[in-house]
Design a protein around this motif. Structure first.
Motif, PDB file in Angstrom:
ATOM      1  N   SER A 165       0.844  -1.195   0.000  1.00 11.88           N
ATOM      2  CA  SER A 165       0.000   0.000   0.000  1.00 11.88           C
ATOM      3  C   SER A 165       0.882   1.249   0.000  1.00 11.88           C
ATOM      4  O   SER A 165       2.029   1.233   0.445  1.00 11.88           O
ATOM      5  N   LEU A 166       0.309   2.341  -0.469  1.00 13.36           N
ATOM      6  CA  LEU A 166       1.055   3.598  -0.546  1.00 13.36           C
ATOM      7  C   LEU A 166       1.028   4.279   0.822  1.00 13.36           C
ATOM      8  O   LEU A 166      -0.048   4.625   1.338  1.00 13.36           O
ATOM      9  N   PRO A 167       2.178   4.494   1.500  1.00 15.44           N
ATOM     10  CA  PRO A 167       2.186   5.142   2.827  1.00 15.44           C
ATOM     11  C   PRO A 167       1.784   6.611   2.731  1.00 15.44           C
ATOM     12  O   PRO A 167       2.118   7.302   1.759  1.00 15.44           O
ATOM     13  N   SER A 168       1.058   7.064   3.751  1.00 19.36           N
ATOM     14  CA  SER A 168       0.577   8.453   3.761  1.00 19.36           C
ATOM     15  C   SER A 168       1.464   9.382   4.581  1.00 19.36           C
ATOM     16  O   SER A 168       1.506  10.595   4.308  1.00 19.36           O
ATOM     17  N   GLU A 169       2.162   8.856   5.582  1.00 19.29           N
ATOM     18  CA  GLU A 169       3.005   9.682   6.441  1.00 19.29           C
ATOM     19  C   GLU A 169       4.368   9.027   6.578  1.00 19.29           C
ATOM     20  O   GLU A 169       4.480   7.801   6.579  1.00 19.29           O
ATOM     21  N   PRO A 170       5.391   9.816   6.743  1.00 14.90           N
ATOM     22  CA  PRO A 170       6.726   9.232   6.916  1.00 14.90           C
ATOM     23  C   PRO A 170       6.879   8.639   8.316  1.00 14.90           C
ATOM     24  O   PRO A 170       6.248   9.094   9.278  1.00 14.90           O
ATOM     25  N   ILE A 171       7.714   7.632   8.434  1.00 18.34           N
ATOM     26  CA  ILE A 171       8.001   7.068   9.747  1.00 18.34           C
ATOM     27  C   ILE A 171       9.145   7.809  10.425  1.00 18.34           C
ATOM     28  O   ILE A 171       9.356   7.683  11.634  1.00 18.34           O
ATOM     29  N   PHE A 172       9.878   8.606   9.658  1.00 15.80           N
ATOM     30  CA  PHE A 172      10.963   9.401  10.189  1.00 15.80           C
ATOM     31  C   PHE A 172      11.106  10.674   9.355  1.00 15.80           C
ATOM     32  O   PHE A 172      11.041  10.603   8.110  1.00 15.80           O
ATOM     33  N   PRO A 173      11.262  11.816   9.982  1.00 14.18           N
ATOM     34  CA  PRO A 173      11.217  12.032  11.435  1.00 14.18           C
ATOM     35  C   PRO A 173       9.790  12.189  11.921  1.00 14.18           C
ATOM     36  O   PRO A 173       8.925  12.685  11.187  1.00 14.18           O
ATOM     37  N   ASP A 174       9.547  11.832  13.185  1.00 12.48           N
ATOM     38  CA  ASP A 174       8.234  11.957  13.800  1.00 12.48           C
ATOM     39  C   ASP A 174       8.151  13.328  14.474  1.00 12.48           C
ATOM     40  O   ASP A 174       8.853  13.588  15.453  1.00 12.48           O
ATOM     41  N   LEU A 175       7.311  14.191  13.943  1.00 15.58           N
ATOM     42  CA  LEU A 175       7.240  15.564  14.443  1.00 15.58           C
ATOM     43  C   LEU A 175       6.795  15.602  15.902  1.00 15.58           C
ATOM     44  O   LEU A 175       7.366  16.339  16.718  1.00 15.58           O
ATOM     45  N   ARG A 176       5.782  14.819  16.248  1.00 20.24           N
ATOM     46  CA  ARG A 176       5.285  14.854  17.626  1.00 20.24           C
ATOM     47  C   ARG A 176       6.342  14.384  18.615  1.00 20.24           C
ATOM     48  O   ARG A 176       6.582  15.026  19.648  1.00 20.24           O
ATOM     49  N   THR A 177       6.991  13.291  18.299  1.00 21.04           N
ATOM     50  CA  THR A 177       8.031  12.781  19.196  1.00 21.04           C
ATOM     51  C   THR A 177       9.194  13.755  19.298  1.00 21.04           C
ATOM     52  O   THR A 177       9.752  13.969  20.383  1.00 21.04           O
ATOM     53  N   SER A 178       9.544  14.354  18.170  1.00 22.37           N
ATOM     54  CA  SER A 178      10.654  15.304  18.191  1.00 22.37           C
ATOM     55  C   SER A 178      10.327  16.522  19.048  1.00 22.37           C
ATOM     56  O   SER A 178      11.177  17.021  19.802  1.00 22.37           O
ATOM     57  N   LEU A 179       9.096  17.021  18.959  1.00 24.36           N
ATOM     58  CA  LEU A 179       8.707  18.162  19.779  1.00 24.36           C
ATOM     59  C   LEU A 179       8.719  17.810  21.262  1.00 24.36           C
ATOM     60  O   LEU A 179       9.133  18.615  22.109  1.00 24.36           O
ATOM     61  N   ILE A 180       8.257  16.626  21.603  1.00 19.70           N
ATOM     62  CA  ILE A 180       8.268  16.209  23.012  1.00 19.70           C
ATOM     63  C   ILE A 180       9.700  16.120  23.530  1.00 19.70           C
ATOM     64  O   ILE A 180      10.022  16.607  24.623  1.00 19.70           O
ATOM     65  N   VAL A 181      10.560  15.499  22.735  1.00 21.46           N
ATOM     66  CA  VAL A 181      11.951  15.371  23.163  1.00 21.46           C
ATOM     67  C   VAL A 181      12.609  16.747  23.292  1.00 21.46           C
ATOM     68  O   VAL A 181      13.330  17.032  24.275  1.00 21.46           O
ATOM     69  N   GLY A 182      12.368  17.629  22.306  1.00 24.81           N
ATOM     70  CA  GLY A 182      12.946  18.972  22.371  1.00 24.81           C
ATOM     71  C   GLY A 182      12.431  19.761  23.568  1.00 24.81           C
ATOM     72  O   GLY A 182      13.203  20.476  24.223  1.00 24.81           O
ATOM     73  N   GLY A 183      11.125  19.636  23.869  1.00 25.64           N
ATOM     74  CA  GLY A 183      10.577  20.338  25.026  1.00 25.64           C
ATOM     75  C   GLY A 183      11.157  19.840  26.333  1.00 25.64           C
ATOM     76  O   GLY A 183      11.468  20.628  27.238  1.00 25.64           O
ATOM     77  N   VAL A 184      11.323  18.533  26.455  1.00 26.21           N
ATOM     78  CA  VAL A 184      11.893  17.967  27.682  1.00 26.21           C
ATOM     79  C   VAL A 184      13.347  18.405  27.852  1.00 26.21           C
ATOM     80  O   VAL A 184      13.782  18.767  28.959  1.00 26.21           O
ATOM     81  N   ILE A 185      14.099  18.390  26.767  1.00 29.40           N
ATOM     82  CA  ILE A 185      15.488  18.844  26.851  1.00 29.40           C
ATOM     83  C   ILE A 185      15.561  20.325  27.217  1.00 29.40           C
ATOM     84  O   ILE A 185      16.377  20.742  28.055  1.00 29.40           O
ATOM     85  N   GLY A 186      14.700  21.142  26.593  1.00 29.80           N
ATOM     86  CA  GLY A 186      14.668  22.562  26.940  1.00 29.80           C
ATOM     87  C   GLY A 186      14.264  22.796  28.382  1.00 29.80           C
ATOM     88  O   GLY A 186      14.814  23.666  29.064  1.00 29.80           O
ATOM     89  N   LEU A 187      13.295  22.007  28.873  1.00 28.72           N
ATOM     90  CA  LEU A 187      12.887  22.124  30.268  1.00 28.72           C
ATOM     91  C   LEU A 187      14.040  21.770  31.204  1.00 28.72           C
ATOM     92  O   LEU A 187      14.262  22.442  32.221  1.00 28.72           O
TER      93      LEU A 187
END
Length: 584
Positions: A165-187
């Motif tokens: 099947s034709l994928p609709s979203e990329p598996i990398f990079p994951d925007l949501r996971t990246s934002l969570i990781v960046g926020g935790v590091i910034g915190l």
């Protein structure tokens, strides 16, 4: 440091923490945008026995077991370079077999003969084509290994099942996971920054820390109030009810109470107001403290002891043409330059006067000591002194007075400056009456634990009382309107009335002609007047000089006494009177 100090530090640097978190979010988002997206597609095939040359009985007996036995071999074949080379030629890719193998994974669900090919590419279409082509490459390689190389020659091979099947979203990079990781590091960085700043902060933050580190009591905590000019430096308690100045007025009353009960048997009568450095608000504190003491019915004299940068006259709205320096230099008498403050009839202001070339020597002279002693006999003396660290004037005045209040700015003055200022006082043999914390915020991490939220309740009660309460406040009390010696007409409030008995004695002496010359600092007057004796409060002071006021009299007796022409000294509230020509 205690846990609450770290919590207060986190609250104080909350903006930095939020900024760090936002930076983490922004960095994560930018990192995601810079990455090449990876899409994943999966194609399924099933291992199946070739049934064209077998009868039905053989298919039943050996069909499924034979296919299942080949599955492990097919998993190994899936990773061969031959399969990758087939895909490169099939799709026309510009890559090597080794790099292509890293992008494909083949697995077998447990208990089945299904082979699942998962391929990764930089676009959805490329991922789907790579998965399907890899499945075809496995079939071709199996035919060459188990068969004669022709298509379908292997007895057991892979039959294509569900297409990719034709994928609709990329598996990398994951925007949501990246934002969570960046926020935790910034915190984490923000919290670390806040704790580091809190641990290394040497500025004055709380009254408890000041008392622990300096061993000097904090006698007052004044909240921060915006000021735009000299007229806004004074806080009227009655006019400020319900407004932002109410908290300042209440804090000044607390400071007044602490001073009154500091030493019940021998309360300080001459108080120096100073600070470690300029800009801490010492002049504003001195003027408002003097007004607060005067509002309690006490007679107060506010002396501008800052002969270098005087601010008292401008703040109180009186003339600065003549004052303390002129009295000490012998150019004028105190009765001529002492002015009644327009804000209170119980407050008198002695401006700085002309700047002398040697302020420290002038303030440390014996004449200054006698002047302060004479003023303190009938009133509380508040002296606005220069800062302690830049010049020695403040330390000299503190030695002349009963003690000094050191004004420090919360969040600005460091403990090093406070300790240096207190050490300067100790070296000059001055007494530190206490420390006044100025510019304390009403809200936030540095706010005083004793907040002024109760002002709304007091203000509400004051509003409910309404006009009757205002009328009651407008009626002067007996203490506010002292009577004259005849018992009828009130005393003129443009003249100081510190002691009624002194007023009567001075008037009687004037009728006898004893006050012909108000210039009591010259030698001729010294011959007429007896030498003044040290007062009980200053029994250890040096003997009075010829320029000191006579015993039983004093500057306020002269202020209360009328002239030969029937007029009184100091009747003009504005500019000070010019000294009369001396006799002889």
């Amino acid at each position: 440091m205690e846990l609450r100090d770290y919590v207060r530090g986190l609250r104080r640097h909350w903006l930095a923490i939020v900024m760090m978190v936002l930076v983490g979010f922004g960095a994560s988002f930018v990192w995601v945008q810079l990455q090449t997206p990876v899409y994943e597609a999966a194609a399924d095939g099933i291992a199946k026995l070739d049934q064209s040359e077998l009868d039905e009985q053989s298919i039943i007996q050996i069909g499924d077991p034979a296919a299942a036995a080949k599955v492990p071999s097919f998993l190994v074949i899936a990773g061969w370079r031959d399969v990758a080379q087939y895909v490169i030629e099939d799709l026309g890719l510009d890559t090597t077999p080794e790099e292509l193998i890293e992008r494909v994974a083949v697995s077998n669900p447990e208990g089945t003969t299904i082979l699942r090919v998962v391929a990764q590419a930089d676009s959805p279409t490329a991922a789907r084509e790579l998965a399907e082509s890899w499945l075809r490459g496995m079939v071709d390689t199996i035919d060459q290994v188990d068969g004669n190389g022709s298509p379908g020659s292997a007895p057991v091979n892979i039959v294509a099942g569900d297409s990719a099947s034709l994928p609709s979203e990329p598996i990398f990079p994951d925007l949501r996971t990246s934002l969570i990781v960046g926020g935790v590091i910034g915190l984490g960085f923000g919290v670390g920054f806040a704790l580091m700043r809190t641990a290394s902060d040497r500025r004055v933050r709380t009254a408890d820390d000041v008392e622990k580190k300096t061993e000097v009591a904090v006698v007052g905590t004044l909240p921060f109030a915006k000021q735009s000019g000299a007229e806004t430096r004074l806080f009227d308690p009655d006019a400020a009810r319900g407004g932002p100045g109410f908290a300042v007025a209440e804090a000044l009353r607390t400071l007044r109470t602490n001073l009154q009960f500091m030493d019940v048997d021998n309360p300080p009568r001459t108080i120096v107001i100073t600070s470690p450095l300029p800009g801490d608000g010492k002049s504003t504190v001195a003027c408002n403290l003097a007004l607060t003491l005067a509002a309690n019915g006490s007679h107060v004299v506010l002396v501008d002891g800052d002969l270098r940068r005087s601010k008292v006259a401008e703040t109180m709205g009186v003339s600065s043409s003549a004052g303390l320096s002129d009295v000490l230099a012998g150019r004028a008498e105190v009765v001529d330059v002492l002015q009644r403050a327009p804000q209170s009839k119980n407050l008198f202001v002695l401006a700085a006067g002309s700047p002398p070339p040697n302020p420290s020597e002038v303030l440390g002279s014996a004449r200054m000591k006698h002047l302060l002693d004479d003023l303190a006999e009938h009133s509380t003396v508040i002296i606005d002194a220069p800062p302690l660290i830049p010049v020695t004037d403040g330390a000299v005045l503190s030695h002349q007075a009963d003690g000094a209040l050191v004004v420090v700015s919360l969040g600005k003055t460091t403990f090093d400056l406070v300790e240096k200022a207190l050490d300067t006082l100790r070296k000059a043999r001055g007494r530190a009456l206490g420390i006044v914390l100025n510019k304390v915020p009403l809200r936030g991490a540095d706010a005083s634990p004793y907040s002024y939220e109760y002002q709304r309740h007091y203000s509400a009660g004051h509003a409910k009382r309404g006009a009757p309460a205002a009328a009651a406040e407008a009626v002067p009390s007996a203490a506010d309107e002292p009577l004259s010696s005849s018992g009828g007409r009130p005393v003129d409030h443009t003249r100081p009335t510190f002691l009624a008995a002194a007023s009567l004695d001075a008037a009687a002496s004037d009728e006898a002609g004893a006050m012909d010359d108000v210039g009591g600092l010259d030698a001729e007057a010294a011959e007429v007047r007896p030498t003044a004796q040290p007062s009980p409060r200053n029994s250890g002071a040096a003997p009075a000089s010829a320029s000191a006021p006579a015993e039983g009299g004093g500057v306020f007796d002269e202020l209360l006494a009328p002239d030969h022409d029937g007029s009184a000294h100091g009747e003009q509230t504005g500019a000070p009177r010019r000294h009369r020509a001396r006799r002889g």
